[in-house]
Design a protein around this motif. Structure first.
Motif, PDB file in Angstrom:
ATOM      1  N   GLU A  82       0.849  -1.206   0.000  1.00 52.72           N
ATOM      2  CA  GLU A  82       0.000   0.000   0.000  1.00 52.72           C
ATOM      3  C   GLU A  82       0.885   1.257   0.000  1.00 52.72           C
ATOM      4  N   VAL A  83       1.963   1.208   0.779  1.00 55.89           N
ATOM      5  CA  VAL A  83       2.870   2.364   0.854  1.00 55.89           C
ATOM      6  C   VAL A  83       3.533   2.585  -0.500  1.00 55.89           C
ATOM      7  N   SER A  84       4.068   1.496  -1.095  1.00 58.79           N
ATOM      8  CA  SER A  84       4.781   1.695  -2.362  1.00 58.79           C
ATOM      9  C   SER A  84       3.828   2.050  -3.495  1.00 58.79           C
ATOM     10  N   GLY A  85       2.555   1.647  -3.371  1.00 56.56           N
ATOM     11  CA  GLY A  85       1.570   2.023  -4.392  1.00 56.56           C
ATOM     12  C   GLY A  85       1.017   3.426  -4.184  1.00 56.56           C
ATOM     13  N   GLY A  86       1.394   4.061  -3.074  1.00 56.52           N
ATOM     14  CA  GLY A  86       0.947   5.432  -2.814  1.00 56.52           C
ATOM     15  C   GLY A  86      -0.555   5.555  -2.631  1.00 56.52           C
ATOM     16  N   THR A  87      -1.212   4.493  -2.159  1.00 57.08           N
ATOM     17  CA  THR A  87      -2.667   4.537  -1.955  1.00 57.08           C
ATOM     18  C   THR A  87      -2.986   5.408  -0.726  1.00 57.08           C
ATOM     19  N   PRO A  88      -4.242   5.829  -0.580  1.00 57.85           N
ATOM     20  CA  PRO A  88      -4.608   6.611   0.615  1.00 57.85           C
ATOM     21  C   PRO A  88      -4.245   5.875   1.904  1.00 57.85           C
ATOM     22  N   LEU A  89      -4.476   4.566   1.921  1.00 51.71           N
ATOM     23  CA  LEU A  89      -4.121   3.770   3.102  1.00 51.71           C
ATOM     24  C   LEU A  89      -2.605   3.802   3.325  1.00 51.71           C
ATOM     25  N   GLY A  90      -1.864   3.635   2.214  1.00 50.67           N
ATOM     26  CA  GLY A  90      -0.403   3.645   2.277  1.00 50.67           C
ATOM     27  C   GLY A  90       0.129   4.956   2.838  1.00 50.67           C
ATOM     28  N   LEU A  91      -0.468   6.059   2.374  1.00 51.18           N
ATOM     29  CA  LEU A  91      -0.016   7.370   2.846  1.00 51.18           C
ATOM     30  C   LEU A  91      -0.268   7.525   4.340  1.00 51.18           C
ATOM     31  N   LYS A  92      -1.360   6.919   4.779  1.00 49.53           N
ATOM     32  CA  LYS A  92      -1.739   7.021   6.189  1.00 49.53           C
ATOM     33  C   LYS A  92      -0.769   6.245   7.106  1.00 49.53           C
ATOM     34  N   VAL A  93      -0.304   5.087   6.632  1.00 47.86           N
ATOM     35  CA  VAL A  93       0.497   4.225   7.518  1.00 47.86           C
ATOM     36  C   VAL A  93       2.002   4.395   7.365  1.00 47.86           C
ATOM     37  N   LYS A  94       2.425   5.095   6.304  1.00 44.82           N
ATOM     38  CA  LYS A  94       3.855   5.210   5.987  1.00 44.82           C
ATOM     39  C   LYS A  94       4.686   5.701   7.184  1.00 44.82           C
ATOM     40  N   VAL A  95       4.273   6.819   7.759  1.00 50.83           N
ATOM     41  CA  VAL A  95       5.052   7.422   8.839  1.00 50.83           C
ATOM     42  C   VAL A  95       5.106   6.496  10.056  1.00 50.83           C
ATOM     43  N   VAL A  96       3.977   5.868  10.346  1.00 51.45           N
ATOM     44  CA  VAL A  96       3.888   4.960  11.491  1.00 51.45           C
ATOM     45  C   VAL A  96       4.866   3.804  11.307  1.00 51.45           C
ATOM     46  N   MET A  97       4.859   3.220  10.109  1.00 51.94           N
ATOM     47  CA  MET A  97       5.731   2.071   9.839  1.00 51.94           C
ATOM     48  C   MET A  97       7.199   2.477   9.873  1.00 51.94           C
ATOM     49  N   GLU A  98       7.501   3.619   9.277  1.00 56.47           N
ATOM     50  CA  GLU A  98       8.902   4.050   9.225  1.00 56.47           C
ATOM     51  C   GLU A  98       9.441   4.386  10.607  1.00 56.47           C
ATOM     52  N   ALA A  99       8.544   4.664  11.547  1.00 58.10           N
ATOM     53  CA  ALA A  99       8.978   4.941  12.921  1.00 58.10           C
ATOM     54  C   ALA A  99       9.059   3.658  13.748  1.00 58.10           C
ATOM     55  N   GLY A 100       8.634   2.547  13.146  1.00 57.58           N
ATOM     56  CA  GLY A 100       8.662   1.281  13.886  1.00 57.58           C
ATOM     57  C   GLY A 100       7.526   1.141  14.891  1.00 57.58           C
ATOM     58  N   GLN A 101       6.484   1.954  14.697  1.00 58.46           N
ATOM     59  CA  GLN A 101       5.318   1.866  15.586  1.00 58.46           C
ATOM     60  C   GLN A 101       4.315   0.885  15.007  1.00 58.46           C
ATOM     61  N   LEU A 102       3.301   0.555  15.790  1.00 61.83           N
ATOM     62  CA  LEU A 102       2.258  -0.335  15.282  1.00 61.83           C
ATOM     63  C   LEU A 102       1.142   0.477  14.632  1.00 61.83           C
ATOM     64  N   VAL A 103       0.665  -0.016  13.503  1.00 60.80           N
ATOM     65  CA  VAL A 103      -0.474   0.577  12.819  1.00 60.80           C
ATOM     66  C   VAL A 103      -1.730   0.249  13.656  1.00 60.80           C
TER      67      VAL A 103
END
Ligand code: AMP
Length: 188
Positions: free
Chosen positions: A39-60
Protein backbone atom coordinates in the motif's frame (compact mmCIF):
# COMPACT_ATOMS: atom_id res chain seq x y z
CA UNK A 1 -9.34 -24.99 7.63
CA UNK A 2 -5.97 -24.91 9.42
CA UNK A 3 -5.35 -21.45 10.88
CA UNK A 4 -1.71 -21.16 11.84
CA UNK A 5 -0.23 -18.11 13.51
CA UNK A 6 3.51 -17.92 13.00
CA UNK A 7 4.64 -15.92 16.00
CA UNK A 8 7.84 -14.21 17.08
CA UNK A 9 9.70 -10.91 17.31
CA UNK A 10 10.81 -8.90 14.27
CA UNK A 11 13.80 -10.64 12.70
CA UNK A 12 12.88 -14.12 13.98
CA UNK A 13 12.49 -15.41 10.40
CA UNK A 14 8.69 -15.57 10.27
CA UNK A 15 8.49 -14.38 6.66
CA UNK A 16 10.99 -16.94 5.34
CA UNK A 17 9.39 -19.85 7.20
CA UNK A 18 5.81 -18.73 6.48
CA UNK A 19 6.49 -18.90 2.72
CA UNK A 20 7.91 -22.41 3.04
CA UNK A 21 5.04 -23.63 5.24
CA UNK A 22 2.39 -22.16 2.91
CA UNK A 23 4.04 -23.85 -0.06
CA UNK A 24 4.38 -27.25 1.61
CA UNK A 25 0.82 -27.45 2.94
CA UNK A 26 -0.92 -25.48 0.19
CA UNK A 27 -2.07 -22.76 2.56
CA UNK A 28 -2.36 -19.02 2.03
CA UNK A 29 0.48 -16.91 3.42
CA UNK A 30 -0.78 -13.62 4.83
CA UNK A 31 1.89 -11.10 5.83
CA UNK A 32 0.29 -7.93 7.15
CA UNK A 33 3.69 -6.20 6.84
CA UNK A 34 3.82 -7.08 3.11
CA UNK A 35 0.22 -5.93 2.61
CA UNK A 36 0.98 -2.59 4.27
CA UNK A 37 4.30 -2.14 2.41
CA UNK A 38 2.57 -2.67 -0.94
CA UNK A 39 0.00 0.00 0.00
CA UNK A 40 2.87 2.36 0.85
CA UNK A 41 4.78 1.70 -2.36
CA UNK A 42 1.57 2.02 -4.39
CA UNK A 43 0.95 5.43 -2.81
CA UNK A 44 -2.67 4.54 -1.95
CA UNK A 45 -4.61 6.61 0.61
CA UNK A 46 -4.12 3.77 3.10
CA UNK A 47 -0.40 3.65 2.28
CA UNK A 48 -0.02 7.37 2.85
CA UNK A 49 -1.74 7.02 6.19
CA UNK A 50 0.50 4.22 7.52
CA UNK A 51 3.85 5.21 5.99
CA UNK A 52 5.05 7.42 8.84
CA UNK A 53 3.89 4.96 11.49
CA UNK A 54 5.73 2.07 9.84
CA UNK A 55 8.90 4.05 9.23
CA UNK A 56 8.98 4.94 12.92
CA UNK A 57 8.66 1.28 13.89
CA UNK A 58 5.32 1.87 15.59
CA UNK A 59 2.26 -0.34 15.28
CA UNK A 60 -0.47 0.58 12.82
CA UNK A 61 -3.93 0.93 14.44
CA UNK A 62 -5.80 -2.20 15.47
CA UNK A 63 -8.96 -1.12 13.63
CA UNK A 64 -7.09 -0.83 10.37
CA UNK A 65 -5.40 -4.21 10.75
CA UNK A 66 -8.67 -5.88 11.68
CA UNK A 67 -10.36 -4.41 8.60
CA UNK A 68 -7.50 -5.71 6.43
CA UNK A 69 -7.82 -9.21 7.93
CA UNK A 70 -11.61 -9.22 7.49
CA UNK A 71 -11.18 -8.60 3.78
CA UNK A 72 -8.43 -11.25 3.54
CA UNK A 73 -10.79 -13.84 5.07
CA UNK A 74 -13.78 -12.82 2.96
CA UNK A 75 -11.71 -12.95 -0.24
CA UNK A 76 -10.11 -16.34 0.52
CA UNK A 77 -12.99 -18.35 1.93
CA UNK A 78 -12.10 -21.47 -0.07
CA UNK A 79 -8.48 -21.94 1.05
CA UNK A 80 -7.45 -25.00 3.09
CA UNK A 81 -5.49 -22.97 5.57
CA UNK A 82 -3.81 -19.69 6.48
CA UNK A 83 -0.32 -18.91 7.67
CA UNK A 84 -0.62 -15.60 9.50
CA UNK A 85 2.71 -13.78 9.62
CA UNK A 86 2.81 -10.55 11.64
CA UNK A 87 -0.79 -10.73 12.86
CA UNK A 88 -2.08 -10.59 15.57
CA UNK A 89 0.33 -8.20 17.27
CA UNK A 90 -1.85 -6.89 20.11
CA UNK A 91 -4.33 -8.42 22.52
CA UNK A 92 -7.17 -6.56 20.81
CA UNK A 93 -6.15 -8.02 17.43
CA UNK A 94 -6.02 -11.51 18.94
CA UNK A 95 -9.48 -11.17 20.47
CA UNK A 96 -10.95 -9.74 17.27
CA UNK A 97 -9.33 -12.54 15.28
CA UNK A 98 -11.03 -15.12 17.50
CA UNK A 99 -14.38 -13.41 16.96
CA UNK A 100 -13.84 -13.09 13.22
CA UNK A 101 -12.96 -16.78 12.91
CA UNK A 102 -15.87 -17.82 15.15
CA UNK A 103 -18.28 -15.97 12.83
CA UNK A 104 -17.12 -18.37 10.09
CA UNK A 105 -17.20 -21.40 12.44
CA UNK A 106 -13.41 -21.42 12.50
CA UNK A 107 -10.75 -21.00 15.19
CA UNK A 108 -6.99 -20.59 15.59
CA UNK A 109 -5.45 -24.05 15.13
CA UNK A 110 -1.92 -23.44 16.40
CA UNK A 111 0.38 -20.61 17.44
CA UNK A 112 3.92 -21.53 16.55
CA UNK A 113 6.67 -19.25 17.82
CA UNK A 114 10.24 -18.84 16.59
CA UNK A 115 12.42 -18.24 19.60
CA UNK A 116 15.51 -16.10 18.87
CA UNK A 117 17.64 -14.15 21.38
CA UNK A 118 17.67 -10.36 21.25
CA UNK A 119 21.32 -9.97 20.18
CA UNK A 120 20.78 -12.25 17.18
CA UNK A 121 17.60 -10.35 16.27
CA UNK A 122 19.38 -7.00 16.11
CA UNK A 123 22.23 -8.48 14.05
CA UNK A 124 19.77 -10.01 11.57
CA UNK A 125 17.66 -6.85 11.28
CA UNK A 126 20.72 -4.68 10.61
CA UNK A 127 21.90 -7.13 7.94
CA UNK A 128 18.43 -7.05 6.33
CA UNK A 129 18.57 -3.23 6.36
CA UNK A 130 21.73 -3.37 4.23
CA UNK A 131 20.41 -6.05 1.88
CA UNK A 132 16.82 -4.88 1.36
CA UNK A 133 16.99 -1.21 2.26
CA UNK A 134 13.88 -1.41 4.42
CA UNK A 135 13.30 2.01 5.94
CA UNK A 136 12.22 0.47 9.25
CA UNK A 137 15.50 -1.38 9.75
CA UNK A 138 17.74 1.43 11.03
CA UNK A 139 19.23 0.89 14.48
CA UNK A 140 16.93 3.33 16.26
CA UNK A 141 13.80 2.04 14.54
CA UNK A 142 14.84 -1.57 15.17
CA UNK A 143 15.04 -0.79 18.90
CA UNK A 144 11.58 0.72 18.72
CA UNK A 145 10.14 -2.29 16.91
CA UNK A 146 11.56 -4.57 19.59
CA UNK A 147 10.06 -2.34 22.31
CA UNK A 148 6.67 -2.57 20.56
CA UNK A 149 7.08 -6.34 20.46
CA UNK A 150 7.86 -6.55 24.18
CA UNK A 151 5.08 -4.16 25.22
CA UNK A 152 2.24 -5.21 22.93
CA UNK A 153 2.92 -8.52 21.20
CA UNK A 154 4.81 -10.67 23.71
CA UNK A 155 1.86 -10.62 26.16
CA UNK A 156 -0.05 -12.67 23.57
CA UNK A 157 2.09 -15.66 24.55
CA UNK A 158 0.12 -16.02 27.80
CA UNK A 159 -3.17 -15.54 25.94
CA UNK A 160 -2.39 -18.51 23.70
CA UNK A 161 -0.75 -20.64 26.41
CA UNK A 162 -4.02 -20.38 28.31
CA UNK A 163 -5.87 -21.63 25.24
CA UNK A 164 -3.33 -24.48 24.94
CA UNK A 165 -2.45 -23.38 21.42
CA UNK A 166 1.12 -22.15 21.97
CA UNK A 167 4.24 -24.05 20.84
CA UNK A 168 7.82 -22.85 20.44
CA UNK A 169 10.67 -23.82 18.15
CA UNK A 170 14.29 -22.64 18.46
CA UNK A 171 14.74 -20.18 15.60
CA UNK A 172 18.54 -20.17 15.29
CA UNK A 173 20.20 -22.55 12.84
CA UNK A 174 19.80 -23.37 9.17
CA UNK A 175 16.55 -22.39 7.43
CA UNK A 176 15.92 -26.01 6.47
CA UNK A 177 16.53 -27.39 9.98
CA UNK A 178 14.20 -24.82 11.52
CA UNK A 179 11.60 -25.57 8.83
CA UNK A 180 11.82 -29.30 9.57
CA UNK A 181 11.24 -28.64 13.28
CA UNK A 182 8.26 -26.42 12.52
CA UNK A 183 6.76 -29.11 10.29
CA UNK A 184 6.98 -31.75 13.01
CA UNK A 185 4.94 -29.49 15.30
CA UNK A 186 2.35 -28.51 12.67
CA UNK A 187 1.31 -32.01 11.70
CA UNK A 188 -2.18 -30.98 10.47
P1 AMP B 1 6.53 -6.73 9.56
O1 AMP B 1 7.00 -6.84 8.15
O2 AMP B 1 5.58 -7.81 9.97
O3 AMP B 1 7.66 -6.56 10.54
O4 AMP B 1 5.67 -5.38 9.65
C1 AMP B 1 6.23 -4.12 9.32
C2 AMP B 1 5.46 -2.99 9.99
O5 AMP B 1 4.09 -3.02 9.56
C3 AMP B 1 5.38 -3.08 11.51
O6 AMP B 1 6.52 -2.54 12.15
C4 AMP B 1 4.12 -2.25 11.77
O7 AMP B 1 4.38 -0.87 11.63
C5 AMP B 1 3.21 -2.67 10.62
N1 AMP B 1 2.41 -3.86 10.96
C6 AMP B 1 2.44 -5.09 10.36
N2 AMP B 1 1.57 -5.94 10.92
C7 AMP B 1 0.97 -5.24 11.92
C8 AMP B 1 -0.02 -5.56 12.89
N3 AMP B 1 -0.56 -6.78 12.96
N4 AMP B 1 -0.40 -4.58 13.75
C9 AMP B 1 0.12 -3.34 13.70
N5 AMP B 1 1.07 -2.97 12.82
C10 AMP B 1 1.49 -3.90 11.93
Amino acid sequence: MFNLILFGPPGAGKGTQAIKIAEKFGWKHVSTGDILRSEVSGGTPLGLKVKVVMEAGQLVSDDLLIAIMESVFVNNSTVKGFVLDGFPRTLKQAQELDQMLAKHHESVSLVLALEVNEEELVTRLLKRAQEQGRKDDTEEVIKNRLVQYHNHTKPLIDYYIEKKLYREVHGVGSIDDIFAQLCTVINP
